[in-house]
Design an enzyme around this catalytic site. Structure first.
Site, PDB file in Angstrom:
ATOM      1  N   LYS A 124       4.747   0.215  19.111  1.00 34.92           N
ATOM      2  CA  LYS A 124       6.167   0.235  19.471  1.00 34.92           C
ATOM      3  C   LYS A 124       7.043  -0.220  18.304  1.00 34.92           C
ATOM      4  CE  LYS A 124       5.659  -0.363  24.472  1.00 34.92           C
ATOM      5  NZ  LYS A 124       4.229  -0.036  24.518  1.00 34.92           N
ATOM      6  N   GLU A 149      12.815  -7.572  21.909  1.00 36.44           N
ATOM      7  CA  GLU A 149      13.991  -6.712  21.890  1.00 36.44           C
ATOM      8  C   GLU A 149      15.015  -7.320  22.845  1.00 36.44           C
ATOM      9  OE1 GLU A 149      12.592  -3.446  25.273  1.00 36.44           O
ATOM     10  OE2 GLU A 149      12.268  -3.005  23.151  1.00 36.44           O
ATOM     11  N   GLU A 172      11.371   7.352  25.964  1.00 34.48           N
ATOM     12  CA  GLU A 172      11.959   6.445  26.948  1.00 34.48           C
ATOM     13  C   GLU A 172      13.137   5.671  26.363  1.00 34.48           C
ATOM     14  OE1 GLU A 172       9.054   4.006  28.843  1.00 34.48           O
ATOM     15  OE2 GLU A 172       7.883   5.710  29.555  1.00 34.48           O
ATOM     16  N   GLU A 218      10.527   3.615  23.446  1.00 31.25           N
ATOM     17  CA  GLU A 218       9.240   4.035  22.920  1.00 31.25           C
ATOM     18  C   GLU A 218       9.031   5.514  23.211  1.00 31.25           C
ATOM     19  OE1 GLU A 218       5.897   2.400  25.116  1.00 31.25           O
ATOM     20  OE2 GLU A 218       7.205   2.028  26.816  1.00 31.25           O
ATOM     21  N   ASN A 240       5.849   7.853  24.613  1.00 31.80           N
ATOM     22  CA  ASN A 240       4.487   7.923  25.139  1.00 31.80           C
ATOM     23  C   ASN A 240       3.906   9.285  24.787  1.00 31.80           C
ATOM     24  OD1 ASN A 240       4.174   5.358  26.501  1.00 31.80           O
ATOM     25  ND2 ASN A 240       5.780   6.069  27.868  1.00 31.80           N
ATOM     26  N   ARG A 286       1.604  11.262  25.606  1.00 28.55           N
ATOM     27  CA  ARG A 286       0.661  11.691  26.643  1.00 28.55           C
ATOM     28  C   ARG A 286       1.447  12.164  27.848  1.00 28.55           C
ATOM     29  NH1 ARG A 286       1.567   7.579  30.190  1.00 28.55           N
ATOM     30  NH2 ARG A 286       1.950   5.498  29.336  1.00 28.55           N
TER      31      ARG A 286
END
Length: 669
Positions: A116, A185, A260, A273, A275, A277
């Site tokens: 990340k 964050e 996201e 981030e 993903n 997949r």
């Protein structure tokens, strides 16, 4: 062309991939751990290969064993599903090195987004170093750099708590992902979790299949998702989709992936981030766009080109995740036999069938129910009603929480829900279920109807018969499920309820009871699941909802007691760590964390119930415990605050079983 596909996963996503393969005419191979030997994904595959062991680290995370299984079974491609090795670049390279087709993005693209912190820098966002945080930076969210699914994630609002939360996040991240790197964050209170589905081929085409809203979360894990994200300004939605496409192009992405974002109340979007997949919530996008993302993944892996533009979206889709867990008690995961699973009228993606066992080794997800309709209001209504009428028999679930959430006034307003929804409303949403009392009546009368009728004629009226139940689990509040006592007379004309004016028994059979409540007649379907030597469970399904009861013994055993301050395992699981300084003889304050249990991919904190002395400790890292196992005893301080010297109480059984003192009270009703 892919001829035989190995699915390097388990449960619901494995079954989902197998379904598409069956439709496309692709042969399938499953892999399984020892606990999954009889699992649904194994039964549905054309072939299966055992991965010896139970822990994920020994089975589904062993890329070498999975590649060997693919070669042994004659597979020519591998689909990773989600979780486990789905975002592991080394595994993707091993698959390709073995001459197999990898159904996923290039390993270099996975690597670019795997951390990340690297992903944020790639997108021009600087992650915060936890060691350099000041009071002005708070609140922050500490996160695992290599993780997901809420693992290794902590909210820090007080600088004095930072070191402890960072240490806890590192420990959990190392256990879950083999990497203890964490970062921070800004914590956006009241933010919305919005994501964009992307799909790219090797010919330069990148689709953005709209937005999804995944703001309804518990313990940083998603519960209800919908597409498109409701109430999102069109300009902002377009901006998020454009950013997602740029991210995919920047790393040469192919296949399905998700970018996201966290959208603040003022409309500011923060990149979270990517993903690399398929996501758990991909079915809402499939319903919205009328596509099969798994089929498209396979076609892209075979080298096919996507059309220049994706299909047009239509209507609205909502997905609810059905978990075997108890929301009223910290979302504690539940285990046992799933006797029935039937959610009619909506799409149901699941890795279980009736009769399957729910164990402790994997997460608590039972199924995903998905409704699609022309409008959001219609989709939400259809999903709520389908879940309300569903037959879900077995361990306690979050089904009632889902129904109440979907019908909550705040959820009804498009775009109103944020990630703090359950922080605000969980107590109300897990209050005792309405109608449970009438359902308990139905359970008692169905049991009575299954026994022979009254015997000899009596000259005097008999005392009412009594049946007591505990439940429904999952809707009894934090103090435990409610108790229901039913008193009834059996007469030549049927049944009478002396304590319930306004309730008339219309009919009673072992599987169906009809009650007239203030002039309204409703049916109650009753199904009992007895357990040899135990109480078993009774499920009552009514048009207004379902209820799960445990019959209470007529003569409770007074030995079923534990010493004051005994801490019993609330679920089966593994002790992952004990807090520093916690040992026999140590003094602790009320609420202090003592140890952590891990069950179904979630960590659960066990705290001191009162200030006092730890007079027994039966928890060491790695120990497997069952429900009710004695973990520790904290002997409370006496009135006045003087601590007692540490001593081993009689209740502390070194076997780990709860104490069972000799019965001294006579049995009673």
């Amino acid at each position: 062309m892919i001829e035989t596909l190995l699915v390097a996963n388990r449960g619901e996503i494995a079954c989902r991939v197998l379904r598409t393969c069956r439709d496309l005419g692709v042969a399938t191979v499953a892999v399984h751990s020892d606990p999954d030997a009889g699992a649904l994904h194994v039964r549905r595959a054309d072939a299966a290969v055992r991965l010896p062991g139970a822990a994920p680290a020994d089975t589904y995370l062993r890329g070498d064993l999975i590649v060997a299984a693919a070669l042994a079974a004659g597979a020519d491609a591998v689909h990773p599903g989600y979780g486990f090795l789905s975002e592991n670049a080394a595994f993707a390279r091993a698959v390709e090195a073995a001459g197999l087709t990898w159904v996923g993005p290039p390993p270099a693209a996975i690597e670019a987004m795997a951390s990340k912190t690297r992903a944020k820098r790639l997108m021009g966002v600087a992650p915060l170093d936890p060691a350099a945080l000041t009071e002005a930076d708070l609140p922050v969210l500490v996160k695992a750099a290599a993780g997901g699914g809420g693992r290794g994630m902590r909210v820090v609002r007080d600088l004095s708590a930072l070191a402890g939360e960072v240490a806890a996040a590192r420990a959990e991240a190392l256990s879950a992902f083999g990497d203890d790197e964490v970062f921070a964050e800004p914590y956006v209170a009241g933010g919305r979790h919005v994501e964009v589905q992307v799909l790219a081929d090797a010919h330069g085409t990148v689709w953005a299949l709209g937005t999804r809203d995944c703001s309804l979360q518990r313990r940083h894990q998603k519960v209800i998702e919908e597409a498109p994200a409701p109430g999102l300004p069109p300009a902002l939605a377009d901006e998020l989709c454009a950013t997602a496409v740029r991210a995919a192009r920047a790393i040469g992405y192919t296949g399905a992936g998700t970018v996201e974002f966290l959208v603040a109340a003022d409309g500011t979007a923060h990149f979270l981030e990517m993903n690399t997949r398929l996501q758990v919530e991909h079915p809402v996008t499939e319903a919205l766009y009328g596509v099969d993302l798994v089929a498209l993944q396979l076609r892209v892996a075979e080298g096919a080109a996507l059309p220049p533009e994706p299909p047009a979206p239509r209507g609205h889709a909502v997905e609810a995740r059905l978990y075997a867990e108890d929301p009223a008690r910290g979302f504690a995961p539940q285990t046992g036999t799933l006797h029935a699973l039937d959610v009619p009228g909506v799409r149901l993606d699941t890795g279980y069938a009736a009769g399957d066992g729910i164990g402790v080794h994997y997460d608590a997800l039972l199924a995903k129910a998905v409704a699609h309709a022309p409008t959001r209001r219609e989709a939400v209504r259809a999903l709520a009603r389908a879940l309300e009428r569903a037959r879900v028999h077995g361990p306690a679930t979050n089904r009632e929480l889902l129904v109440r959430t979907l019908r909550h006034p705040e959820f009804a307003e498009p775009g109103r829900v944020d990630t703090g929804f359950y922080d605000r409303y969980l107590a109300d949403l897990t209050a005792p279920a309405p109608g449970a009392g009438h359902a308990a009546v139905a359970a008692a009368l169905a049991e009575a109807a299954s026994r022979p009728g009254p015997g000899a004629w009596r000259n005097l009226p008999s005392a009412p018969r009594t049946r007591a139940y505990t439940g429904p689990e999952g809707a009894g509040g934090s103090d435990g499920p409610a108790a229901h006592v039913v008193r009834y007379h059996r007469t030549r004309d049927g049944y009478a309820l002396p304590d319930r004016p306004g309730v008339r028994v219309v009919s009673a059979a072992p599987d169906l009871v009809r009650l007239d409540v203030d002039g309204v007649v409703r049916p109650y379907a009753v199904t009992a699941y007895p357990v040899p030597g135990g109480a078993g469970t009774v499920h009552v399904d009514a048009p207004t909802g379902s209820h799960r009861f445990t019959p209470r013994p007529r003569f409770p055993d007074p030995a079923e007691r534990t010493a004051p301050g005994s801490l019993l395992a609330p679920m089966p699981g593994t002790v992952v760590r004990v807090a520093d300084g916690v040992a026999q003889g140590a003094r602790v304050e009320a609420g202090r964390p003592l140890l952590w249990l891990e069950a179904m991919k979630m960590e659960h904190q066990v705290t001191a119930p009162a200030a006092g002395v730890v007079t027994a400790l039966h928890a060491e890292p790695g120990r497997q415990v069952g429900v009710g196992a004695l973990l520790a005893v904290v002997t409370p301080d006496p009135p006045g605050g003087t601590a007692q010297p540490a001593q081993r109480p009689e209740a502390a059984d070194p076997s780990g079983e709860p104490a069972r003192p000799e019965p001294t009270d006579p049995p009673g009703e």
